[in-house]
Structure formats: C-alpha cells, structure tokens
Design a protein around this motif. Structure first.
Motif, PDB file in Angstrom:
ATOM      1  N   LYS A 163      22.096   3.507   9.617  1.00  0.00           N
ATOM      2  CA  LYS A 163      22.455   2.549  10.673  1.00  0.00           C
ATOM      3  C   LYS A 163      23.373   1.451  10.137  1.00  0.00           C
ATOM      4  O   LYS A 163      24.348   1.073  10.789  1.00  0.00           O
ATOM      5  CB  LYS A 163      21.206   1.926  11.295  1.00  0.00           C
ATOM      6  CG  LYS A 163      20.373   2.884  12.103  1.00  0.00           C
ATOM      7  CD  LYS A 163      21.049   3.188  13.411  1.00  0.00           C
ATOM      8  CE  LYS A 163      20.160   4.079  14.243  1.00  0.00           C
ATOM      9  NZ  LYS A 163      20.858   4.667  15.366  1.00  0.00           N
ATOM     10  N   GLU A 167      26.779   2.941   9.526  1.00  0.00           N
ATOM     11  CA  GLU A 167      27.456   3.173  10.801  1.00  0.00           C
ATOM     12  C   GLU A 167      28.036   1.871  11.361  1.00  0.00           C
ATOM     13  O   GLU A 167      29.170   1.848  11.846  1.00  0.00           O
ATOM     14  CB  GLU A 167      26.480   3.790  11.799  1.00  0.00           C
ATOM     15  CG  GLU A 167      27.117   4.173  13.104  1.00  0.00           C
ATOM     16  CD  GLU A 167      26.140   4.842  14.060  1.00  0.00           C
ATOM     17  OE1 GLU A 167      26.476   4.923  15.249  1.00  0.00           O
ATOM     18  OE2 GLU A 167      25.049   5.269  13.634  1.00  0.00           O
ATOM     19  N   LYS A 168      27.287   0.790  11.271  1.00  0.00           N
ATOM     20  CA  LYS A 168      27.769  -0.513  11.750  1.00  0.00           C
ATOM     21  C   LYS A 168      28.990  -0.975  10.951  1.00  0.00           C
ATOM     22  O   LYS A 168      29.944  -1.503  11.520  1.00  0.00           O
ATOM     23  CB  LYS A 168      26.666  -1.558  11.669  1.00  0.00           C
ATOM     24  CG  LYS A 168      25.611  -1.403  12.726  1.00  0.00           C
ATOM     25  CD  LYS A 168      24.533  -2.469  12.589  1.00  0.00           C
ATOM     26  CE  LYS A 168      23.432  -2.256  13.606  1.00  0.00           C
ATOM     27  NZ  LYS A 168      22.348  -3.247  13.468  1.00  0.00           N
ATOM     28  N   VAL A 185      31.199   0.922   9.398  1.00  0.00           N
ATOM     29  CA  VAL A 185      32.340   1.763   9.761  1.00  0.00           C
ATOM     30  C   VAL A 185      32.867   1.359  11.143  1.00  0.00           C
ATOM     31  O   VAL A 185      34.077   1.216  11.321  1.00  0.00           O
ATOM     32  CB  VAL A 185      31.969   3.251   9.724  1.00  0.00           C
ATOM     33  CG1 VAL A 185      33.074   4.117  10.307  1.00  0.00           C
ATOM     34  CG2 VAL A 185      31.663   3.681   8.295  1.00  0.00           C
ATOM     35  N   GLN A 186      31.967   1.167  12.107  1.00  0.00           N
ATOM     36  CA  GLN A 186      32.399   0.759  13.452  1.00  0.00           C
ATOM     37  C   GLN A 186      33.155  -0.564  13.402  1.00  0.00           C
ATOM     38  O   GLN A 186      34.195  -0.717  14.050  1.00  0.00           O
ATOM     39  CB  GLN A 186      31.194   0.637  14.394  1.00  0.00           C
ATOM     40  CG  GLN A 186      30.634   1.950  14.841  1.00  0.00           C
ATOM     41  CD  GLN A 186      31.592   2.733  15.722  1.00  0.00           C
ATOM     42  OE1 GLN A 186      32.461   2.174  16.382  1.00  0.00           O
ATOM     43  NE2 GLN A 186      31.453   4.044  15.711  1.00  0.00           N
ATOM     44  N   LYS A 187      32.650  -1.509  12.625  1.00  0.00           N
ATOM     45  CA  LYS A 187      33.315  -2.811  12.485  1.00  0.00           C
ATOM     46  C   LYS A 187      34.701  -2.639  11.875  1.00  0.00           C
ATOM     47  O   LYS A 187      35.673  -3.237  12.323  1.00  0.00           O
ATOM     48  CB  LYS A 187      32.459  -3.749  11.642  1.00  0.00           C
ATOM     49  CG  LYS A 187      33.017  -5.147  11.521  1.00  0.00           C
ATOM     50  CD  LYS A 187      32.094  -6.052  10.726  1.00  0.00           C
ATOM     51  CE  LYS A 187      32.700  -7.439  10.566  1.00  0.00           C
ATOM     52  NZ  LYS A 187      31.854  -8.316   9.792  1.00  0.00           N
ATOM     53  N   LEU A 227      36.610   0.076  11.936  1.00  0.00           N
ATOM     54  CA  LEU A 227      37.496   0.808  12.833  1.00  0.00           C
ATOM     55  C   LEU A 227      37.937  -0.005  14.048  1.00  0.00           C
ATOM     56  O   LEU A 227      38.985   0.274  14.625  1.00  0.00           O
ATOM     57  CB  LEU A 227      36.831   2.110  13.300  1.00  0.00           C
ATOM     58  CG  LEU A 227      36.581   3.169  12.226  1.00  0.00           C
ATOM     59  CD1 LEU A 227      35.862   4.360  12.804  1.00  0.00           C
ATOM     60  CD2 LEU A 227      37.876   3.581  11.553  1.00  0.00           C
ATOM     61  N   THR A 228      37.167  -1.008  14.419  1.00  0.00           N
ATOM     62  CA  THR A 228      37.520  -1.819  15.596  1.00  0.00           C
ATOM     63  C   THR A 228      38.185  -3.133  15.226  1.00  0.00           C
ATOM     64  O   THR A 228      38.548  -3.912  16.106  1.00  0.00           O
ATOM     65  CB  THR A 228      36.275  -2.096  16.469  1.00  0.00           C
ATOM     66  OG1 THR A 228      35.271  -2.749  15.695  1.00  0.00           O
ATOM     67  CG2 THR A 228      35.736  -0.803  17.060  1.00  0.00           C
TER      68      THR A 228
END
Length: 81
Positions: free
Chosen positions: A69, A72-73, A75-77, A79-80
């Motif tokens: 988790k 994942e957070k 990577v999301q941060k 990528l955005t």
C-alpha cells in the motif's frame, strides 16, 4: 505476449525489493512490467517509468517502503505530480 493475439489492458506491475538484485553489472531494487492493449498506448506510461528510474531518491524511498500500500501511494504520487 503480442497484444494483437492476446487482448490486454494497459497496466504496470512493479517488483520492489529492499535488497538489491544483481542484474549484469547493476544492483536493481525495482523491476517494471508493462502490459499494453496495442503497440503504442504504453508509450506515455513507459516515459513515466523511465522518469521514475532516473530519480534515484524516489527509487531509494520506494525500495524502503514498508508494504504494498505504501509503495502504491508513492508511485501514484509520482505519476500524478
């Protein structure tokens, strides 16, 4: 797999290891696997993966993440951003 033969969605899977794995002459903490529905849709994501790989601070932080988790957070941060 050939996306023309086996239907696929665009996706990214990362293998993250706190302990580096030797790959040729490099020590690797992150391995990326892309799936693509055709021969071009993955190119923007591949560019983002390249940028992640070049960011040694990010890779170090990602390799030290405590669990899926958290990784994942991160990577999301990235990528955005």
């Amino acid at each position: 797999m050939d996306p023309d033969v086996y239907p696929q969605q665009l996706g990214l899977t990362l293998l993250v290891s706190a302990n580096p794995v030797k790959y040729e002459s490099a020590q690797v903490n992150v391995v990326a696997l892309l799936t693509t529905p055709n021969k071009t849709d993955h190119l923007p994501l591949l560019y983002q993966v390249k940028n992640m790989a070049k960011d040694t601070t990010f890779i170090h932080t990602l390799s030290q993440s405590a669990n899926t988790k958290e990784a994942e957070k991160l990577v999301q941060k990235f990528l955005t951003a």
